[in-house]
Design an enzyme around this catalytic site. Sequence first.
Site, mmCIF file in Angstrom:
data_model
loop_
_atom_site.group_PDB
_atom_site.id
_atom_site.type_symbol
_atom_site.label_atom_id
_atom_site.label_comp_id
_atom_site.label_asym_id
_atom_site.label_seq_id
_atom_site.Cartn_x
_atom_site.Cartn_y
_atom_site.Cartn_z
ATOM 1 N N LYS A 209 53.375 64.212 21.318
ATOM 2 C CA LYS A 209 54.011 65.473 21.707
ATOM 3 C C LYS A 209 52.919 66.434 22.148
ATOM 4 O O LYS A 209 51.967 66.688 21.401
ATOM 5 C CB LYS A 209 54.770 66.075 20.522
ATOM 6 C CG LYS A 209 56.053 65.341 20.194
ATOM 7 C CD LYS A 209 57.197 65.838 21.039
ATOM 8 C CE LYS A 209 58.525 65.283 20.571
ATOM 9 N NZ LYS A 209 59.614 65.685 21.496
ATOM 10 N N LYS B 122 68.597 59.985 26.083
ATOM 11 C CA LYS B 122 68.913 60.254 24.676
ATOM 12 C C LYS B 122 70.436 60.208 24.536
ATOM 13 O O LYS B 122 71.123 61.186 24.857
ATOM 14 C CB LYS B 122 68.371 61.625 24.262
ATOM 15 C CG LYS B 122 66.837 61.714 24.284
ATOM 16 C CD LYS B 122 66.367 63.060 23.754
ATOM 17 C CE LYS B 122 64.870 63.058 23.450
ATOM 18 N NZ LYS B 122 64.044 63.367 24.611
#
Length: 321
Positions: free
Chosen positions: A134, A236
């Site tokens: 991230k 997702k």
Amino acid sequence: MRVSQVYRWQIPMDAGVVLRERRLKTRDGLFIRLQEDEREGWGEISPLPGFSNETLEEAQTALLAWAQAWRDGAEPPLPTLPSVAFGISCAQAELYGELPQAADYRAAPLCSGDPDELFAKLAAMPGEKVAKVKVGLWEAVRDGMVVNLLLEAIPDLQLRLDANRAWTPLKAQQFAKYVNPAYRQRIAFLEEPCKTREDSRAFSRETGIAIAWDESLREADFRFVAEPGVRAVVIKPTLTGSVQKVQQQVAAAHALGLSAVISSSIESSLGLTQLARVAAWLTPQTIPGLDTLALMSAQLVRPWPESTLPMINIDALEPLL
């Protein structure tokens, strides 16, 4: 005879989980369990705060209405709320034997930036070495240095990076400046580096770093198009909709030569095992992005292989229907 049950659950999260500048203290969601004759199917409905448009309360209202109608013999259409559509469609797919049992439990491990920690995780990984970092949570320069360090320390490593649209064009350039150009081809992709697609495209042109679309897939004006610098789409399902819609998006990406990566929205172990099955079925050549179970304090109903987290069974869930 049909039976439908709905359960509500809550799991404490790791103290360090921050989403869109808000700390996620618990993960809250719902399960639906459908039974007909001797068959049964489960699905998870867990809108992700800060990312899903629907709240858990809205999802619960839609889910209960659907479950009651189905139990009474109707064939109600799937609700339009993405998390509800995905969870119900998973339960139906299990019920009717349409979700293959084979699962891809490989996960691109989430890396905090410590090469030694990542070495240990990757040592046990068969085949290609892929990890995720991230970026965009700290200074862009720091992110660039961490990524460069990892790529330098592990010569066969491919990194997936996720910025969640955190950077201005200037910050994105500051990041790239600290990544050796010789290593940039081993950045498998950087998800949505900038706030706009145009700025992200420009970043890729200027740096040679491939990008992937994630949030863009859920915007009304998004179209699947092959374009320079775009290597992948990150899907997702909890934020996307039904299993059928996920299938359509994967097919659209593959038709253009793009990788499609099935990715977690921090589902429970039950939801993650279903995502692993979806990934093995629809994207068998691509390691999914499902390394999120360690953010939680427990597993629910179904175990993730080799997880040592304690298991919470059905009896401990709150029945709503």
